[in-house]
Design a protein around this motif. Structure first.
Motif, PDB file in Angstrom:
ATOM      1  N   ALA A 106     -68.842  96.199  10.757  1.00  0.00           N
ATOM      2  CA  ALA A 106     -69.272  94.871  10.313  1.00  0.00           C
ATOM      3  C   ALA A 106     -68.934  93.821  11.367  1.00  0.00           C
ATOM      4  O   ALA A 106     -69.705  92.881  11.589  1.00  0.00           O
ATOM      5  N   ALA A 107     -67.785  93.972  12.023  1.00  0.00           N
ATOM      6  CA  ALA A 107     -67.422  93.046  13.098  1.00  0.00           C
ATOM      7  C   ALA A 107     -68.402  93.166  14.261  1.00  0.00           C
ATOM      8  O   ALA A 107     -68.817  92.156  14.848  1.00  0.00           O
ATOM      9  N   VAL A 108     -68.799  94.394  14.573  1.00  0.00           N
ATOM     10  CA  VAL A 108     -69.776  94.602  15.647  1.00  0.00           C
ATOM     11  C   VAL A 108     -71.114  93.983  15.256  1.00  0.00           C
ATOM     12  O   VAL A 108     -71.767  93.299  16.065  1.00  0.00           O
TER      13      VAL A 108
ATOM     14  N   LEU B 158     -74.395  86.935  16.197  1.00  0.00           N
ATOM     15  CA  LEU B 158     -74.072  85.717  16.943  1.00  0.00           C
ATOM     16  C   LEU B 158     -74.697  85.747  18.337  1.00  0.00           C
ATOM     17  O   LEU B 158     -75.172  84.718  18.845  1.00  0.00           O
ATOM     18  N   TYR B 159     -74.711  86.915  18.952  1.00  0.00           N
ATOM     19  CA  TYR B 159     -75.270  87.040  20.304  1.00  0.00           C
ATOM     20  C   TYR B 159     -76.782  86.842  20.296  1.00  0.00           C
ATOM     21  O   TYR B 159     -77.335  86.154  21.162  1.00  0.00           O
ATOM     22  N   ARG B 160     -77.461  87.436  19.313  1.00  0.00           N
ATOM     23  CA  ARG B 160     -78.923  87.363  19.268  1.00  0.00           C
ATOM     24  C   ARG B 160     -79.431  86.042  18.701  1.00  0.00           C
ATOM     25  O   ARG B 160     -80.568  85.665  18.919  1.00  0.00           O
TER      26      ARG B 160
ATOM     27  N   ALA C 174     -82.094  84.700  10.337  1.00  0.00           N
ATOM     28  CA  ALA C 174     -81.802  85.387   9.070  1.00  0.00           C
ATOM     29  C   ALA C 174     -80.388  85.981   9.051  1.00  0.00           C
ATOM     30  O   ALA C 174     -79.619  85.728   8.109  1.00  0.00           O
ATOM     31  N   PRO C 175     -79.982  86.791  10.044  1.00  0.00           N
ATOM     32  CA  PRO C 175     -78.604  87.301  10.036  1.00  0.00           C
ATOM     33  C   PRO C 175     -77.554  86.201  10.093  1.00  0.00           C
ATOM     34  O   PRO C 175     -76.500  86.307   9.458  1.00  0.00           O
ATOM     35  N   LEU C 176     -77.850  85.123  10.839  1.00  0.00           N
ATOM     36  CA  LEU C 176     -76.882  84.036  10.929  1.00  0.00           C
ATOM     37  C   LEU C 176     -76.703  83.330   9.592  1.00  0.00           C
ATOM     38  O   LEU C 176     -75.595  82.905   9.239  1.00  0.00           O
TER      39      LEU C 176
ATOM     40  N   CYS D  75     -71.528  95.197   4.054  1.00  0.00           N
ATOM     41  CA  CYS D  75     -72.062  96.529   4.343  1.00  0.00           C
ATOM     42  C   CYS D  75     -73.357  96.444   5.154  1.00  0.00           C
ATOM     43  O   CYS D  75     -73.635  97.315   5.988  1.00  0.00           O
ATOM     44  N   LEU D  76     -74.158  95.407   4.913  1.00  0.00           N
ATOM     45  CA  LEU D  76     -75.360  95.214   5.724  1.00  0.00           C
ATOM     46  C   LEU D  76     -75.002  94.986   7.193  1.00  0.00           C
ATOM     47  O   LEU D  76     -75.639  95.530   8.098  1.00  0.00           O
ATOM     48  N   PHE D  77     -73.991  94.186   7.418  1.00  0.00           N
ATOM     49  CA  PHE D  77     -73.549  93.961   8.799  1.00  0.00           C
ATOM     50  C   PHE D  77     -72.935  95.231   9.388  1.00  0.00           C
ATOM     51  O   PHE D  77     -73.012  95.453  10.597  1.00  0.00           O
ATOM     52  N   SER D  78     -72.330  96.078   8.538  1.00  0.00           N
ATOM     53  CA  SER D  78     -71.839  97.373   9.024  1.00  0.00           C
ATOM     54  C   SER D  78     -73.003  98.230   9.501  1.00  0.00           C
ATOM     55  O   SER D  78     -72.931  98.881  10.551  1.00  0.00           O
ATOM     56  N   ALA D  79     -74.086  98.232   8.708  1.00  0.00           N
ATOM     57  CA  ALA D  79     -75.272  98.994   9.115  1.00  0.00           C
ATOM     58  C   ALA D  79     -75.851  98.442  10.416  1.00  0.00           C
ATOM     59  O   ALA D  79     -76.254  99.207  11.310  1.00  0.00           O
ATOM     60  N   ALA D  80     -75.874  97.119  10.533  1.00  0.00           N
ATOM     61  CA  ALA D  80     -76.369  96.503  11.765  1.00  0.00           C
ATOM     62  C   ALA D  80     -75.477  96.859  12.953  1.00  0.00           C
ATOM     63  O   ALA D  80     -75.965  97.111  14.064  1.00  0.00           O
ATOM     64  N   GLY D  81     -74.173  96.901  12.717  1.00  0.00           N
ATOM     65  CA  GLY D  81     -73.249  97.274  13.787  1.00  0.00           C
ATOM     66  C   GLY D  81     -73.445  98.717  14.222  1.00  0.00           C
ATOM     67  O   GLY D  81     -73.412  99.030  15.421  1.00  0.00           O
ATOM     68  N   LEU D  82     -73.657  99.612  13.252  1.00  0.00           N
ATOM     69  CA  LEU D  82     -73.902 101.017  13.574  1.00  0.00           C
ATOM     70  C   LEU D  82     -75.185 101.167  14.391  1.00  0.00           C
ATOM     71  O   LEU D  82     -75.227 101.884  15.398  1.00  0.00           O
ATOM     72  N   SER D  83     -76.234 100.474  13.931  1.00  0.00           N
ATOM     73  CA  SER D  83     -77.508 100.524  14.655  1.00  0.00           C
ATOM     74  C   SER D  83     -77.354 100.001  16.081  1.00  0.00           C
ATOM     75  O   SER D  83     -77.884 100.584  17.040  1.00  0.00           O
ATOM     76  N   THR D  84     -76.612  98.919  16.242  1.00  0.00           N
ATOM     77  CA  THR D  84     -76.397  98.346  17.574  1.00  0.00           C
ATOM     78  C   THR D  84     -75.676  99.323  18.490  1.00  0.00           C
ATOM     79  O   THR D  84     -76.074  99.531  19.647  1.00  0.00           O
TER      80      THR D  84
END
Length: 293
Positions: free
Chosen positions: A70-72, A78-80, A84-86, A118-127
Motif C-alpha cells: 500500500a505504501a508503494v 503521488l508520482y504519477r 482518481a488515485p490521489l 487494499c486497493l493501493f496494495s494491489a496498485a503497489g503490487l502491479s507497480t
C-alpha cells in the motif's frame, strides 16, 4: 462540492430508509461512540491516536506485506499525479486525521478505509511487477505469471487467517461454553455478578444475572459483592485486561481483580484455542476465600 455534500445524507437515506423512524436510537448510538473515556481506548490525544492507528490499528487489520505494498501504491499515485488515485489517497489521509480527533481510538473505525488501503496494495503490487518486468525485459505471459505469484504470496496469510476464523465461527466460543457449564453445574438459586463480555444467560434459569461493564467500577472489593448477596463472580479478559494494561491509572480496579484472583476459589476457566474464539472467562466462588494473599 455542494452536490457531493448533499449526496452524503441522500446516500445514507437510500441505504437505510428506516433511519428517520429511529432517530432516538441513532442519537443514543452516536452519543455512545462519542463518549470521552473508555478503559484501554482513551488518553492518547490527537497525535497518539493517529500513531496508534498507523502503528497498531492498521497492522492488526492487514498484514505487513499488504501495508508495504500500500505504501508503494501510494507513492506511485503521488508520482504519477493521476486525479482518481490521489482523491482516494486524500480521503484515506483525511479519514485518519478525522477519527484521530475523537477522544477514543478503536480498530473498528478503520473499516471504512480498509478496502481502499487494499486497493493501493494491489496498485503497489502491479507497480512492482511492471518495474521488475521492465528491468528484466519479461514477456507478457511472464508478467502475468509474476503478477499471479505476487498475488498468491500476499493473499496466503489473509486467506489462512480467514479460513481459521470461519472455522472457529462454526464452533462454540468461550462465552457459549461458559453458559452451558453454568446451566449444568450451578444451582439456579445462586446469584451471579457478571462483567460484560461474559456468558449470556438470558433465557436460562440465571436470566436474573446482574451485568455491568465491570464490577470493579461499582464495588471496592469482591467481599462487598458477597455482602450484596452474590455467590459467584464471572469476569472476562476483554474487560480486566484493559485495566491491567494501565495499572497506575486504574489502581482500584486492578486491586479488585487481584483480590478476586488470589483470594477466592476459581471454579472454572475457559480459554480460546485454535478452534475456539472468545475472551478468557473465569468464574469465582465468593464465599470460599483461599489461603493465598
Amino acid at each position: 462540492i455542494l452536490v457531493g455534500l448533499l449526496c452524503v445524507p441522500a446516500g445514507l437515506l437510500l441505504g437505510a430508509p428506516f433511519l428517520p423512524f429511529e432517530i432516538p436510537t441513532l442519537l443514543e448510538s452516536l452519543a455512545h461512540e462519542a463518549r470521552g473515556t473508555h478503559p484501554g481506548a482513551d488518553g492518547l490525544g490527537y497525535t497518539g491516536n493517529l500513531l496508534w492507528y498507523l502503528g497498531t490499528g492498521l497492522p492488526r487489520a492487514l498484514s505487513a506485506p499488504l501495508l508495504g505494498l500500500a505504501a508503494v501504491g501510494s507513492g506511485a499515485a503521488l508520482y504519477r499525479r493521476a486525479p482518481a488515485p490521489l482523491l482516494l489517497l486524500g480521503f484515506v489521509v483525511l479519514f485518519l486525521g478525522g477519527i484521530s480527533l475523537a477522544p477514543l481510538h478503536w480498530g473498528r473505525w478503520l473499516i471504512q478505509i480498509l478496502p481502499l488501503v487494499c486497493l493501493f496494495s494491489a496498485a503497489g503490487l502491479s507497480t512492482l511487477v511492471h518495474v521488475t518486468a521492465d528491468v528484466g525485459r519479461l514477456s507478457r505471459p511472464a508478467r502475468a505469471v509474476l503478477l499471479l505469484v505476487g498475488l498468491l504470496a500476499v493473499s496466503l496469510t489473509p486467506a489462512r487467517v480467514y479460513a481459521r476464523f470461519a472455522f472457529a465461527q462454526t464452533q462454540p466460543n468461550t462465552r457459549e461454553i461458559a453458559r452451558t457449564w453454568i446451566v449444568q453445574n450451578l444451582a439456579p438459586s445462586e446469584r451471579i455478578a457478571a462483567d460484560l463480555y461474559t456468558a449470556p444467560l438470558q433465557n436460562t434459569p440465571f436470566d436474573q444475572t446482574d451485568y455491568v461493564y465491570s464490577w470493579a467500577d461499582v464495588v471496592e472489593s469482591p467481599g462487598e459483592l458477597r455482602a450484596r448477596g452474590y455467590d459467584v463472580a464471572m469476569v472476562s479478559s476483554q474487560v480486566y485486561r484493559r485495566f491491567f494494561s494501565e495499572p497506575r491509572r486504574y489502581a482500584r480496579q486492578v486491586a479488585f481483580y487481584r483480590s478476586l484472583f488470589r483470594r477466592h476459589e476459581l471454579l472454572v476457566e475457559f480459554r480460546a484455542a485454535p478452534d475456539r474464539r472468545g475472551p478468557v472467562i473465569r468464574l469465582y466462588r465468593l464465599d470460599r476465600p483461599t489461603a493465598r494473599d
